[in-house]
Write an enzyme that holds these catalytic residues in place. Structure first.
Site, mmCIF file in Angstrom:
data_model
loop_
_atom_site.group_PDB
_atom_site.id
_atom_site.type_symbol
_atom_site.label_atom_id
_atom_site.label_comp_id
_atom_site.label_asym_id
_atom_site.label_seq_id
_atom_site.Cartn_x
_atom_site.Cartn_y
_atom_site.Cartn_z
ATOM 1 N N ILE A 638 -38.846 56.511 -63.131
ATOM 2 C CA ILE A 638 -39.138 56.943 -61.767
ATOM 3 C C ILE A 638 -39.888 58.268 -61.827
ATOM 4 O O ILE A 638 -39.393 59.255 -62.366
ATOM 5 C CB ILE A 638 -37.828 57.073 -60.957
ATOM 6 C CG1 ILE A 638 -37.126 55.708 -60.881
ATOM 7 C CG2 ILE A 638 -38.111 57.610 -59.555
ATOM 8 C CD1 ILE A 638 -37.952 54.573 -60.296
ATOM 9 N N ASN A 640 -41.124 60.203 -59.241
ATOM 10 C CA ASN A 640 -40.712 61.196 -58.259
ATOM 11 C C ASN A 640 -39.553 60.598 -57.468
ATOM 12 O O ASN A 640 -39.751 59.708 -56.642
ATOM 13 C CB ASN A 640 -41.884 61.552 -57.334
ATOM 14 C CG ASN A 640 -41.521 62.630 -56.324
ATOM 15 O OD1 ASN A 640 -40.375 62.716 -55.873
ATOM 16 N ND2 ASN A 640 -42.486 63.459 -55.969
ATOM 17 N N PRO A 641 -38.348 61.047 -57.730
ATOM 18 C CA PRO A 641 -37.179 60.408 -57.102
ATOM 19 C C PRO A 641 -37.212 60.431 -55.586
ATOM 20 O O PRO A 641 -36.678 59.522 -54.942
ATOM 21 C CB PRO A 641 -36.003 61.240 -57.626
ATOM 22 C CG PRO A 641 -36.498 61.897 -58.855
ATOM 23 C CD PRO A 641 -37.973 62.115 -58.660
ATOM 24 N N GLY A 714 -42.626 49.417 -55.115
ATOM 25 C CA GLY A 714 -42.905 49.281 -53.677
ATOM 26 C C GLY A 714 -42.229 48.112 -52.987
ATOM 27 O O GLY A 714 -41.592 48.268 -51.961
ATOM 28 N N GLU A 715 -42.402 46.917 -53.531
ATOM 29 C CA GLU A 715 -41.952 45.745 -52.775
ATOM 30 C C GLU A 715 -40.501 45.379 -53.069
ATOM 31 O O GLU A 715 -39.883 44.644 -52.311
ATOM 32 C CB GLU A 715 -42.841 44.556 -53.121
ATOM 33 C CG GLU A 715 -44.249 45.027 -53.366
ATOM 34 C CD GLU A 715 -45.302 44.129 -52.776
ATOM 35 O OE1 GLU A 715 -46.096 43.616 -53.546
ATOM 36 O OE2 GLU A 715 -45.323 43.960 -51.555
HETATM 37 MO MO1 MOS Z 1 -48.036 44.282 -50.835
HETATM 38 S S1 MOS Z 1 -47.654 42.519 -49.825
HETATM 39 O O1 MOS Z 1 -48.537 43.598 -52.312
HETATM 40 O O2 MOS Z 1 -49.283 45.037 -49.972
#
Ligand code: MOS
Length: 749
Positions: A638, A640-641, A714-715
């Protein structure tokens, strides 16, 4: 002045940073004061909250015409006539572009073009909201008024919708949306299922939803000297270049795309949609800059959506809980012209091992625009089904739901028998269980009550693909001693402007504060799209390499060792160097542009999480509330926590929306979404969300996925949340929800 002061005053919120990164044993990790792993504050935070950050829709060079798209109110038909006389006579209207005015466009591969069908190229209407004309006027108001005066006659036919469409096998040949085999299988599912000690066989539905990004898509197109310049709101500047070069028949280098800030996208701005092409065509036609900013309603029909996914999941386990048979059949909606495939069983391939597996992936082609990736594509809707079914199976077995997951723990990737590049899911389960107090959870449903409210806890696993893209970057030292990082990548709100300077800082042995990040433009070192949780792993590795090169150059100038930073300007001056540049790149096996979950190498790459929630349900009111959420992740190093925690909290709230509120309902008679604005779509707001969202990452350094130990986050945050909440509601009430969102009436006594 005062605005600035206020921003700084409210910045420091106690997020319990000392608990954000924990060792595999659950001990807090001391965070470094600077560089990788430090809680560096967002470099662009002030610019965003004070309005200094300029978005595509805010730009207005002199002479710009405003373009407003006239769109079809019907989903299927053909255009009989378009009368533009009244619009052309309206004040300020300069031009109305109709299908008659459209040039022949070349093909752009899919992706980066999001859909293969280009509206206005013919007189067919293939989805509601499809552009049929564009009004160009001196002001936005004049263009809108003019658009209302365009008289379009359409011979309408009854549309086919998801419910009435046939289920078909998607075409895979030449289909850019194929991420894996459609029907992976092994062993004998039927035999395994028939011999199982406990079984579940159910259907789960996750509805169509829209991205609802805060900044609607917008693009400004300008032609100068035969070259096209675009300020576009995009997740992929280079993708816009490639799509438009194919369609307009130009060299890629003649198309220049800039996007310094993207106000959210969540997938809607990942590929290229018709309005971007139409803006370029219109600007060439009138020889003036043209801006097209989509209305909120147009964001529902012209930039994709997450398709409804219907999953049938059948699980069979032996008496010890080991999965002896797994089936996961998915069907999702796609357009008549593209076979977009939502791989709802993507997570099912790699999460739990089983000797007998049967997965199928199907679509139903309806009169709708092409769907697209939406956070979290594939695993998001699919894991609601699998992880709900696992919870159901635990009750069939009379076995604790977490114990069931541990009994089916994958030591290698079941999809390909490859070892994982790194995996701390077991530790994430343990830490999450500790934090939520899982050990004290009774197995029985309806076991806990506080007044009129029933209380329950639920959990689910999360798994997400790791995507990697080839990337390049530069780190530059200028005569005044300033350090600048350059890469074509986009900033969509995730912390890009903060973490890449942190990487460069660590490699150079300096402070990250003050390192400038220049991004969001073709012409800068080429990177892939900011999607698939892939920017940090890909661009971050390139930045690290570039900083190493720069460091070596500094050392070379200084005769072998890097002097303290305050001596760098002097070092450059003495050597007559005005700027020192280090270049770096992130290459994939075989120089491929793209790699999905390590399929090109010897290691399987995924990210994982363990999501736990405490739910309360008032059956008299049909109200459910999330009281607590604990989510622990195995996602690589990680950087930046604090920004990482923001990503995960955003994903958790997004997942809450999926399970409790969001649905883009379609009227099957007309093939139209019933609500096409934010007032009619239920999105989570602060009042819906508990204060107590506790996020932690297990300390990890992935030695194979990237040079900097990173995978991607992110996802991942969205995955598993819907199932954890539905499972928690079941624990509270004994009610099993298999269709999202979970509505009041499903919870009322
Ligand atoms: Mo994300 S759905 O890969 O922008």
């Amino acid at each position: 002045m005062t605005v600035e002061a206020k921003v700084r005053d409210v910045h420091h919120v106690d997020v319990g940073v000392n608990r954000l990164i924990v060792t595999p044993d659950g001990a807090a990790v001391d965070l470094p004061a600077t560089g990788i792993g430090s809680t560096e504050r967002r470099h662009d935070g002030d610019d965003k909250v004070t309005g200094a950050a300029k978005y595509a829709g805010e730009e207005l060079p002199s002479g710009t015409l405003h373009g407003v798209m006239v769109t079809s109110p019907v989903a299927r038909g053909s255009i009989a006539s378009i009368d533009t006389a009244a619009a052309l006579a309206a004040p300020g209207v300069v031009r109305v572009i109709t299908p008659d005015d459209m040039p022949d466009l070349g093909a752009a591969s899919v992706p980066p073009a999001a859909q293969s069908y280009m509206p206005m190229a013919d007189l067919t209407v293939r989805y509601e909201g499809q552009p049929v004309a564009i009004v160009l006027a001196e002001t936005l108001e004049q263009a809108e008024a003019g658009a209302a005066l365009v008289d379009v006659r359409i011979d309408a036919r009854d549309p086919v919708v998801f419910e009435t469409a046939e289920t078909v096998v998607p075409e895979t040949e030449g289909n850019g949306y194929v991420l894996g085999a459609l029907d992976p299988a092994r062993g004998d599912f039927e035999a395994g299922f028939a011999g199982a000690a406990a079984t579940v066989d159910q259907v789960y539905v996750a509805p169509t939803r829209h991205h609802n990004m805060m900044e609607p898509s917008a693009t400004l197109a300008e032609w100068r000297g035969g070259e096209l310049h675009m300020h576009d709101s995009t997740q992929w500047t280079y993708g816009v270049r490639y799509a438009l070069s194919g369609m307009l028949g130009m060299e890629p280098g003649q198309i220049h795309v800039r996007c310094p800030f993207t106000g959210g996208g969540f997938g809607a701005k990942g590929y290229v949609w018709p309005h971007q092409v139409l803006a370029a065509v219109a600007a060439r036609d009138v020889r003036r800059p043209v801006k097209i900013a989509l209305t909120r309603a147009q964001c529902y029909t012209d930039t994709g959506y997450q398709p409804v996914v219907r999953s049938r999941v059948a699980l069979g386990a032996d008496a010890d809980g080991k999965l002896v048979a797994v089936a996961h059949d998915t069907e999702s909606v796609s357009s008549q012209f593209d076979d977009y495939i939502e791989f709802g069983n993507a997570g099912t391939r790699s999460l739990y091992p089983t000797p007998n597996l049967a997965l199928t992936t199907r679509i139903r082609k309806a009169d709708v625009g092409t769907p697209t990736a939406m956070r979290a594509p594939h695993e998001g809707p699919g894991m609601f089904a699998l992880e709900s079914a696992m919870d159901e199976l635990s009750y069939e077995l009379g076995m604790d739901p977490l114990e069931l997951r541990l009994a089916n723990y994958a030591e290698v990737d079941p999809a390909n028998e490859k070892p994982f590049s790194s995996n701390r899911l077991r530790e994430a389960y343990a830490e999450g269980a500790r934090r939520i107090g899982w050990a004290d959870r009774p197995m029985e449903v309806r076991a806990r009550r506080e007044g009129s409210r029933l209380i329950g806890t639920g959990m689910a696993s999360a798994i997400m693909s790791t995507f990697r893209f080839a990337a390049a970057a530069r780190v530059c030292l200028t005569a005044d001693g300033a350090v600048r990082v350059e890469a074509g990548t986009q900033e969509i709100g995730t912390g890009t402007r903060t973490i890449f300077p942190q990487i460069a800082a660590e490699r150079l042995g300096i402070d990250a504060e003050g390192i400038e990040m220049v991004l969001g433009r073709t012409g800068l070192p080429e990177t892939g799209g900011t999607f698939g949780s892939s920017s940090t792993i890909s661009v971050g590795s390139a930045v690290a390499g570039a900083a190493d090169t720069l460091r070596n150059r500094i050392a070379g100038l200084a005769g072998g060792t890097v002097p303290p930073r305050d001596q760098w300007p002097d070092l450059l001056r003495r050597n007559g160097v005005s700027e020192l540049v280090g270049e770096g790149g992130f290459q994939l096996p075989g120089d491929a542009p793209f790699d999905a979950h390590g399929c090109a190498g010897d290691h399987s790459m995924h990210t994982w999480g363990a999501v736990f929630v405490e739910m309360e349900v008032d059956e008299a009111l049909g109200l459910a509330r999330m009281r607590r959420c604990v989510a622990c992740y195995s996602a690589g190093r990680i950087l930046n926590p604090v920004t990482a925690r923001s990503q995960m909290i955003g994903g958790i709230i997004w997942g809450y929306g999926r399970v409790m509120l969001e649905e883009s309902a379609m009227d099957p008679r007309y093939g139209r979404y019933l609500s096409q604005n934010l007032s009619g779509v239920h999105l989570p707001v602060n009042a819906d969300i508990p204060q107590d969202i506790d996020v932690a990452f297990i300390e990890e350094h992935d030695p194979y996925a990237s040079a900097i130990g990173v995978r991607g986050i992110g996802e991942l945050g969205e995955v598993g949340v819907a199932a954890a909440i539905a499972n928690g509601i079941h624990h509270a009430t004994g009610r099993r929800a298999r269709e999202l969102p979970i509505k009041f009436e499903a919870l009322m006594s």
